[in-house]
Design an enzyme around this catalytic site. Structure first.
Site, PDB file in Angstrom:
ATOM      1  N   HIS A 174       0.835  -1.219   0.000  1.00 20.49           N
ATOM      2  CA  HIS A 174       0.000   0.000   0.000  1.00 20.49           C
ATOM      3  C   HIS A 174       0.861   1.257   0.000  1.00 20.49           C
ATOM      4  CE1 HIS A 174      -3.367  -2.675   1.363  1.00 20.49           C
ATOM      5  NE2 HIS A 174      -2.350  -3.281   1.970  1.00 20.49           N
TER       6      HIS A 174
ATOM      7  N   SER B 128      15.156  22.262 -15.552  1.00 19.81           N
ATOM      8  CA  SER B 128      13.979  23.073 -15.831  1.00 19.81           C
ATOM      9  C   SER B 128      14.444  24.402 -16.388  1.00 19.81           C
ATOM     10  CB  SER B 128      13.189  23.276 -14.539  1.00 19.81           C
ATOM     11  OG  SER B 128      12.456  24.485 -14.598  1.00 19.81           O
TER      12      SER B 128
ATOM     13  N   LYS C  13      16.185  22.223 -10.427  1.00 21.93           N
ATOM     14  CA  LYS C  13      15.481  20.988 -10.803  1.00 21.93           C
ATOM     15  C   LYS C  13      16.368  19.956 -11.497  1.00 21.93           C
ATOM     16  CE  LYS C  13      11.641  19.956 -10.493  1.00 21.93           C
ATOM     17  NZ  LYS C  13      10.381  20.377 -11.081  1.00 21.93           N
TER      18      LYS C  13
ATOM     19  N   GLU D 254       9.802   8.963 -16.559  1.00 24.65           N
ATOM     20  CA  GLU D 254       8.407   9.366 -16.784  1.00 24.65           C
ATOM     21  C   GLU D 254       7.909   8.884 -18.141  1.00 24.65           C
ATOM     22  OE1 GLU D 254       7.783  13.658 -15.321  1.00 24.65           O
ATOM     23  OE2 GLU D 254       9.937  13.365 -15.292  1.00 24.65           O
TER      24      GLU D 254
ATOM     25  N   LYS E 221      -0.985  -2.368 -39.055  1.00 20.65           N
ATOM     26  CA  LYS E 221       0.456  -2.099 -39.075  1.00 20.65           C
ATOM     27  C   LYS E 221       0.895  -0.860 -38.320  1.00 20.65           C
ATOM     28  CE  LYS E 221       0.651  -4.532 -43.251  1.00 20.65           C
ATOM     29  NZ  LYS E 221      -0.826  -4.389 -43.254  1.00 20.65           N
TER      30      LYS E 221
HETATM   31  N1  ARG Z   1      -1.694  -3.316 -48.097  1.00 18.02           N
HETATM   32  C1  ARG Z   1      -2.506  -4.440 -47.822  1.00 18.02           C
HETATM   33  C2  ARG Z   1      -2.543  -4.725 -46.326  1.00 18.02           C
HETATM   34  O1  ARG Z   1      -1.697  -4.255 -45.645  1.00 18.02           O
HETATM   35  C3  ARG Z   1      -1.980  -5.632 -48.531  1.00 18.02           C
HETATM   36  C4  ARG Z   1      -3.031  -6.646 -48.874  1.00 18.02           C
HETATM   37  C5  ARG Z   1      -3.960  -6.092 -49.861  1.00 18.02           C
HETATM   38  N2  ARG Z   1      -4.852  -7.082 -50.381  1.00 18.02           N
HETATM   39  C6  ARG Z   1      -5.906  -6.768 -51.093  1.00 18.02           C
HETATM   40  N3  ARG Z   1      -6.623  -7.738 -51.475  1.00 18.02           N
HETATM   41  N4  ARG Z   1      -6.205  -5.542 -51.371  1.00 18.02           N
HETATM   42  O2  ARG Z   1      -3.422  -5.388 -45.853  1.00 18.02           O
END
Ligand code: ARG
Length: 469
Positions: free
Chosen positions: A161, A282, A288, A295, A330
């Site tokens: 705690h 700072s 500081k 952080e 991605k």
């Molecule tokens: N740039 C696409 C992705 O990252 C690749 C696959 C695209 N496939 C398609 N059938 N349009 O998913």
């Protein structure tokens, strides 16, 4: 927008080029170009397999190989011109290959699709990242274990705690993180194991009529085996989810440790010092010294957990097989993995840099009647009291010490005896913080001897591990 410049890669039935906003929402090249190496490796493996299976000629394969090497060279030299009109890394690479070698480039896409291609590229990319994390976490563990060994007997307060609970050693505290990062590495390795199957050859979704050899491409790319179901191959992003889940848990660990560093470098705690290398000043307050790196490590979990959440929501409810939604996997994953990499390295740097202040730790270890449990344990051991009764008696003695504004060890014997007449002078032997930690010899306990042994075991084990590149 109305001119007839349809996409050369798939535009057979199209007359117009896409609208500007269509191109903007659709193109992934700005971020998926970082998978160019993996894309080229996948294409080379595919071309070799096509040639070995007699689907393309050896000459075509050689031309493709040479061309891909040149494309890779251009990318590595920073000379490659990416085009948004070509949407993604797959089509950018293939289009350039076509410019370089002409017709054979058009044969490369036989028996594959961008759907299995992107799944393959991303698996390769994530696998590479996992390998880097493993090495980086191993080196963080090494730094922690080394510091733990040096501080096996450095007494500090242990908290529950965030209240003083029982004294522990700084080495023991550091080894707690060695354990956590060890489990993180295990989680990444588990993810890697399941990830390491090759989707290449699943083609668009149903497989292909060409006599491809999926074992061969899988082996060439270092996968354990090909994936077993073509639909699953192109629609699965579990490997990213799982890696992000492991990354999130790892980031939680980094965040907890960071929080402790932030607390401990304050004048109020004063347990640690960080040098100029890991602190900032700072612009207005000359005195500081701010622990910005800690952080930021504490904060990174926000984006990393956010990425996991984001991809969970993208994948939820998607019908099989591939949907363009999945392109949204991605950016968040790249960002999360980049963030984790920086955070792990910054933490390793801070661990090397941090200097404990043993006198402050020792002093604080005695605050808050932290050896009260030792007193209760003494009553159990020496007077054969049931622990619950000993707990009660000790509570009354603590209240007495509080009333006298002194530590337990400074309470006169007769004051203790006013609570429990059988207490003897020997009780003072267990009330120092040093004796307290030294007595915690149970397996996994904080006794300096234990800590030194555990730190040594870790160091031996970690010595045979991969070093961070
Ligand atoms: N740039 C696409 C992705 O990252 C690749 C696959 C695209 N496939 C398609 N059938 N349009 O998913």
């Amino acid at each position: 927008m109305t001119e007839k410049t349809s996409n050369t890669m798939w535009g057979g039935r199209f007359e117009m080029s896409p609208s500007e906003i269509m191109e903007e929402i659709n193109a992934s090249i700005d971020f998926d170009k970082r998978m160019a190496r993996e894309d080229i490796a996948g294409s080379k493996a595919h071309a070799s397999m096509l040639a070995a299976a007699g689907i393309i000629t050896k000459d075509d394969k050689q031309a493709i190989d040479k061309g891909l090497d040149q494309v890779l060279g251009e990318i590595e030299a920073g000379e490659f011109e990416y085009s948004r009109a070509l949407e993604d890394v797959h089509m950018n690479v293939e289009a350039r290959l076509k410019e370089l070698i002409g017709e054979p480039a058009g044969r490369l896409h036989t028996g594959r699709s961008r759907n299995d291609q992107v799944a393959t590229d991303f698996r390769l990319y994530v696998r590479g990242q996992i390998e880097k994390f493993d090495a980086a976490l191993a080196s963080l563990q090494r730094s922690l274990a080394q510091k733990a060994k040096e501080n096996a007997a450095t007494v500090m307060p242990g908290f529950t705690h965030l209240q003083p609970a029982q004294p522990v050693t700084f080495g023991h505290h550091l080894l707690a993180y060695v354990e956590m990062f060890g489990r993180d590495r295990g989680r990444f390795q588990d993810a890697r194991k399941r990830l390491n199957e090759c989707p290449l050859g699943a083609a668009a979704l149903a497989g292909t009529s060409f006599p491809i050899d999926r074992e061969k491409t899988a082996a060439a790319l270092g996968f354990d085996r090909p994936t077993r179901n073509s639909l699953d191959s192109v629609s699965d992003r579990d490997f990213v989810l799982e890696t992000l889940a492991a990354a999130t848990i790892c980031a939680v660990h980094l965040s907890r440790f960071s929080e402790e560093i932030v607390l401990w470098v304050t004048p109020q705690f004063g347990f640690l010092k960080l040098s100029d290398r890991f602190t900032t000043g700072s612009s207005i307050m000359p005195q500081k010294r701010n622990p910005d790196a800690a952080e930021l490590c504490r904060a990174k979990v926000g984006r990393i957990a956010g990425a996991l959440q984001s991809l969970v929501l993208v994948m939820k409810g998607l019908p099989l097989a591939y949907s363009k939604d999945m392109q949204e996997d991605k950016e968040v994953a790249f960002d999360a993995l980049d963030s984790l990499r920086v955070a792990v390295s910054a933490m390793a740097g801070m661990v090397e840099d941090m200097q404990p202040v043993p006198e402050n730790m020792r002093l604080a270890a005695g605050y808050g009647y932290s050896t009260a449990t030792d007193l209760a344990d003494w009553l159990v051991r020496e007077l054969k009291m049931p622990f619950r009764d000993a707990h009660h008696v000790t509570g009354s003695i603590v209240a007495l010490a509080e009333k006298n504004a002194c530590d337990l060890g400074d309470l006169p014997l007769d004051a203790m005896q006013s609570v429990e007449a059988r207490i003897t002078q020997a009780v003072f032997g267990v009330l120092s913080v040093e004796n307290s930690v030294a007595s915690r010899t149970s397996y996994g306990g904080t006794a300096p001897h234990n800590v030194e042994k555990m730190a040594g075991d870790w160091l031996t084990r970690l010595e045979s591990e991969p070093q961070a590149g």
